[in-house]
Scaffold this motif. Structure first.
Motif, short mmCIF file in Angstrom:
data_model
loop_
_atom_site.label_atom_id
_atom_site.label_comp_id
_atom_site.label_asym_id
_atom_site.label_seq_id
_atom_site.Cartn_x
_atom_site.Cartn_y
_atom_site.Cartn_z
N HIS A 100 2.57 16.76 -13.10
CA HIS A 100 2.78 18.20 -12.89
C HIS A 100 4.04 18.66 -13.62
CE1 HIS A 100 -0.48 18.88 -10.14
NE2 HIS A 100 -0.04 17.98 -9.27
N VAL A 101 5.10 17.88 -13.53
CA VAL A 101 6.35 18.22 -14.20
C VAL A 101 6.13 18.24 -15.71
CG1 VAL A 101 8.71 17.41 -14.68
CG2 VAL A 101 7.87 17.44 -12.33
N ALA A 102 5.42 17.24 -16.21
CA ALA A 102 5.16 17.18 -17.66
C ALA A 102 4.35 18.40 -18.10
CB ALA A 102 4.43 15.89 -18.01
N ALA A 103 3.35 18.78 -17.30
CA ALA A 103 2.53 19.95 -17.65
C ALA A 103 3.38 21.21 -17.62
CB ALA A 103 1.35 20.07 -16.68
N ALA A 104 4.23 21.33 -16.58
CA ALA A 104 5.10 22.50 -16.49
C ALA A 104 6.08 22.53 -17.66
CB ALA A 104 5.86 22.49 -15.15
N THR A 105 6.59 21.36 -18.03
CA THR A 105 7.51 21.27 -19.16
C THR A 105 6.81 21.68 -20.44
OG1 THR A 105 8.73 19.50 -18.08
CG2 THR A 105 9.04 19.72 -20.45
N GLU A 106 5.59 21.27 -20.63
CA GLU A 106 4.82 21.66 -21.81
C GLU A 106 4.61 23.18 -21.83
OE1 GLU A 106 1.15 19.50 -22.50
OE2 GLU A 106 2.14 17.59 -22.07
N GLU A 107 4.28 23.73 -20.65
CA GLU A 107 4.08 25.18 -20.57
C GLU A 107 5.38 25.91 -20.90
OE1 GLU A 107 2.48 26.14 -16.71
OE2 GLU A 107 0.63 25.02 -17.08
N GLN A 108 6.50 25.40 -20.34
CA GLN A 108 7.80 26.02 -20.61
C GLN A 108 8.15 25.90 -22.09
OE1 GLN A 108 10.56 24.21 -17.89
NE2 GLN A 108 9.89 25.48 -16.15
N GLU A 164 0.83 -1.20 0.00
CA GLU A 164 0.00 0.00 0.00
C GLU A 164 0.87 1.25 0.00
OE1 GLU A 164 -2.45 -0.62 3.45
OE2 GLU A 164 -3.89 -1.86 2.36
N GLU A 165 1.96 1.23 0.77
CA GLU A 165 2.89 2.37 0.80
C GLU A 165 3.53 2.57 -0.58
OE1 GLU A 165 5.04 5.61 2.44
OE2 GLU A 165 3.22 4.58 3.04
N ILE A 166 3.94 1.48 -1.21
CA ILE A 166 4.53 1.57 -2.55
C ILE A 166 3.52 2.15 -3.54
CG2 ILE A 166 5.34 0.18 -4.50
CD1 ILE A 166 6.73 -1.63 -2.38
N THR A 167 2.26 1.69 -3.42
CA THR A 167 1.21 2.20 -4.30
C THR A 167 1.01 3.69 -4.08
OG1 THR A 167 0.10 0.06 -4.33
CG2 THR A 167 -1.23 1.96 -4.93
N ARG A 168 1.00 4.12 -2.80
CA ARG A 168 0.83 5.54 -2.48
C ARG A 168 1.99 6.36 -3.07
NH1 ARG A 168 2.80 9.10 0.50
NH2 ARG A 168 4.14 7.74 1.71
N ILE A 169 3.21 5.85 -2.86
CA ILE A 169 4.39 6.55 -3.39
C ILE A 169 4.33 6.60 -4.91
CG2 ILE A 169 6.90 6.38 -3.66
CD1 ILE A 169 6.97 5.28 -0.76
N SER A 170 3.94 5.50 -5.52
CA SER A 170 3.83 5.44 -6.98
C SER A 170 2.79 6.45 -7.49
CB SER A 170 3.45 4.03 -7.41
OG SER A 170 3.24 3.96 -8.79
N ASN A 171 1.65 6.51 -6.79
CA ASN A 171 0.61 7.47 -7.18
C ASN A 171 1.11 8.91 -7.02
OD1 ASN A 171 -1.22 5.49 -7.87
ND2 ASN A 171 -2.22 5.48 -5.88
N ASP A 172 1.82 9.17 -5.89
CA ASP A 172 2.39 10.50 -5.68
C ASP A 172 3.39 10.83 -6.79
OD1 ASP A 172 0.86 10.73 -3.40
OD2 ASP A 172 2.53 10.43 -1.99
N SER A 173 4.25 9.85 -7.12
CA SER A 173 5.24 10.06 -8.18
C SER A 173 4.56 10.32 -9.51
CB SER A 173 6.16 8.84 -8.29
OG SER A 173 6.95 8.71 -7.15
N HIS A 174 3.51 9.57 -9.78
CA HIS A 174 2.78 9.74 -11.04
C HIS A 174 2.18 11.14 -11.10
CE1 HIS A 174 0.38 8.77 -14.53
NE2 HIS A 174 -0.71 9.17 -13.89
N GLU A 175 1.58 11.58 -9.99
CA GLU A 175 0.98 12.91 -9.93
C GLU A 175 2.06 13.98 -10.11
OE1 GLU A 175 -1.23 15.48 -6.52
OE2 GLU A 175 -1.91 13.40 -6.77
N TYR A 176 3.19 13.81 -9.43
CA TYR A 176 4.30 14.76 -9.56
C TYR A 176 4.82 14.78 -10.99
CZ TYR A 176 8.81 17.01 -8.87
OH TYR A 176 9.88 17.84 -8.97
N THR A 177 4.94 13.59 -11.60
CA THR A 177 5.40 13.49 -12.98
C THR A 177 4.45 14.21 -13.92
OG1 THR A 177 6.46 11.38 -12.50
CG2 THR A 177 6.05 11.85 -14.81
#
Length: 143
Positions: A105-113, A90-103
């Motif tokens: 955000h990064v992808a969206a920011a990269t697109e904006e940049q 469950e912890e790995i899943t939570r971390i994976s979901n957080d990483s996916h969400e962060y990724t």
């Protein structure tokens, strides 16, 4: 007297027969008692064997009970380990979901940049063309 002698002889003969009958019956009683003794001894041996068998059964039951207890303890430990594994998953899943969400955000920011850089590049190109055009207009005045 003869009659008394005959009666005494007959009585002695009857007594002899009775003694023989008593001896025969006594011998039969002794044989029966001997057979009974042998039966009792055989029965005692069977009872002794049954007692040994019950002792072995009791020992086996104790052993099985101990093994069952050990298995129960092992199963409890396995259950604890499984709970820990589930929590870890469950912890790995939570971390994976957080990483996916962060990724994302990064992808969206990269697109904006990237879009901003493209816009700046287009503006720079436009300014460059405008500068060239102004340069050519200024050259016309110098002549």
């Amino acid at each position: 007297m003869r009659k008394l002698a005959e009666q005494s002889g007959q009585a002695a003969s009857d007594i002899g027969e009775l003694v023989q009958l008593i001896q025969e019956e006594t011998r039969k009683a002794v044989e029966t008692m001997q057979k009974g003794k042998e039966s009792v001894l055989a029965g005692k041996e069977v009872v002794d064997q049954a007692g040994e068998a019950f002792m072995e059964i009791s020992s086996s039951i104790s052993s099985i009970s101990g093994q069952s207890h050990s298995i129960s303890e092992a199963m409890e430990r396995m259950n604890e380990i499984m709970k820990e594994l589930v929590e870890s998953a469950e912890e790995i899943t939570r971390i994976s979901n957080d990483s996916h969400e962060y990724t994302q955000h990064v992808a969206a920011a990269t697109e904006e940049q990237t879009a901003a850089i493209e816009e700046i590049s287009a503006s720079a190109e436009s300014l460059s063309k405008l500068a060239e055009h102004l340069q050519s207009q200024i050259q016309k005045f110098k002549l």
